[in-house]
Design an enzyme around this catalytic site. Structure first.
Site, short mmCIF file in Angstrom:
data_model
loop_
_atom_site.label_atom_id
_atom_site.label_comp_id
_atom_site.label_asym_id
_atom_site.label_seq_id
_atom_site.Cartn_x
_atom_site.Cartn_y
_atom_site.Cartn_z
N THR A 168 10.71 47.87 49.40
CA THR A 168 11.20 47.42 50.54
C THR A 168 11.92 46.09 50.82
O THR A 168 12.57 45.71 51.84
CB THR A 168 9.66 46.83 51.54
OG1 THR A 168 8.83 46.10 50.51
CG2 THR A 168 9.06 48.20 51.87
N ARG A 195 2.75 45.35 49.61
CA ARG A 195 2.55 44.81 50.91
C ARG A 195 3.87 43.81 51.17
O ARG A 195 3.62 43.02 52.13
CB ARG A 195 1.24 43.94 50.94
CG ARG A 195 0.60 43.69 52.33
CD ARG A 195 -0.96 43.46 52.15
NE ARG A 195 -1.17 42.36 51.41
CZ ARG A 195 -1.03 40.92 52.01
NH1 ARG A 195 -0.61 40.79 53.05
NH2 ARG A 195 -1.49 40.09 50.86
N LYS A 196 4.79 43.85 50.27
CA LYS A 196 6.01 42.92 50.63
C LYS A 196 7.11 43.77 51.65
O LYS A 196 7.83 43.99 51.60
CB LYS A 196 6.70 42.79 49.39
CG LYS A 196 6.00 42.15 48.32
CD LYS A 196 6.77 41.81 46.96
CE LYS A 196 6.01 41.15 45.88
NZ LYS A 196 6.90 40.95 44.43
N THR A 197 6.20 43.51 52.91
CA THR A 197 7.03 44.22 54.01
C THR A 197 7.32 43.08 55.05
O THR A 197 6.89 41.79 54.97
CB THR A 197 6.15 45.16 54.68
OG1 THR A 197 4.70 44.45 54.96
CG2 THR A 197 5.70 46.40 53.90
#
Length: 291
Positions: free
Chosen positions: A277, A138-140
């Site tokens: 990402t 979820r490191k977006t």
């Protein structure tokens, strides 16, 4: 149309509309200069990579009143043998092509960069006969998550959880705030329902076994060395076999494309990469209007 385009929510068109509005909040001075003469522009790829982001690129130009014809299918590997390769043609009024140019290029360059890294990691897993899941995190980028997760899909990686509503992931702060892994899992079970999996971030084998006993579906072994990871995974799976409990083991924390092969060990079901990402080189594209 790309086969992955069917995954997209209809709301992505509204996001593109907002981004176009952000880029042209009042007058389009450059558009006035070039006018509305019908033109053809060529999309060139100038660095090697996986083509991804086609539906977003198409939507940008649909909203500016242009059409796009592609020479490659999404997911294809593009190799510019002679400095650049023609990927697509854009047709429309000159000012409307330029209206969408930078937004469309920003999207496709980043999406393709993420897809390229995802494909390399998936290929590396296949080469090492690793049958587990290669996943993102979820490191977006805020506001750009859908495009980045889409790039993972096109590249052949798992998107992991899309958001906080998709899966329960209990990390160190959740555990510290509730007093223990057991307490945190119990609280999660009160509201998550049968369809939502619960994952717990664990710093040791003992924590992993506590999480499994509490009812976790997935345990994440965070920041383990490959040697420690191999031993812990073997021990956890052996204990689960004896107790007839089923659990998935995820490896995460500081794993990069260069070190990934070391973590592709027996007993590991998922390897997740924040680097899918973060710090990803973009694929180089340019759009040139024909004279």
């Amino acid at each position: 149309m790309s086969r992955h385009a069917a995954l997209l929510p209809t709301t992505f068109a509204r996001t593109i509309e907002d981004w176009l509005a952000e880029d042209i909040p009042s007058f389009d001075y450059g558009g006035y200069v070039v006018g509305d003469d019908e033109k053809e522009a060529t999309l060139y790829c100038k660095s090697e990579g996986i083509l991804a982001g086609v539906p977003f690129f198409n939507e940008v130009f649909r909203q500016t009143g242009c059409t796009v014809v592609w020479s490659f299918e999404e997911g294809a590997e593009i190799i510019p043998f002679d400095s650049k390769v023609e990927v697509a043609k854009v047709h429309g009024p000159a000012r409307r092509i330029l209206m969408g140019e930078r937004l469309a290029l920003n999207i496709i360059a980043r999406c393709s960069g993420i897809a390229s890294r995802a494909r390399r990691l998936r290929d590396l897993a296949d080469m090492n006969k690793f049958s587990g899941v290669i996943a993102g995190t979820r490191k977006t980028t805020p506001g750009f998550r859908l495009i980045e997760k889409y790039g993972m899909e096109v590249g052949g990686a798992d998107t992991h959880r899309m958001d906080l509503s998709t899966m329960v992931m209990l990390k160190d702060n959740h555990i510290w705030a509730t007093g223990s892994i057991t307490n945190a899992v119990a609280k999660a079970k009160e509201v998550s329902g049968f369809s939502i999996k619960i994952e717990v971030e664990c710093q040791s084998e003992a924590e992993a076994m506590e999480a499994i006993a509490a009812g976790a579906d997935i345990v994440m072994l965070d920041n383990h060395s490959p040697e420690r990871l191999r031993a812990a995974a073997h021990s956890i799976k052996s204990q689960c076999l004896t107790s007839q409990k089923q659990v998935l083991i995820e490896a995460s924390g500081g794993i990069t494309e260069d070190s990934a092969a070391e973590y592709m060990v027996p007993g590991i079901d998922i390897i997740s990469f924040g680097t899918m990402t973060q710090g990803v080189p973009h694929v180089d594209f340019s759009l040139k209007i024909s004279p």
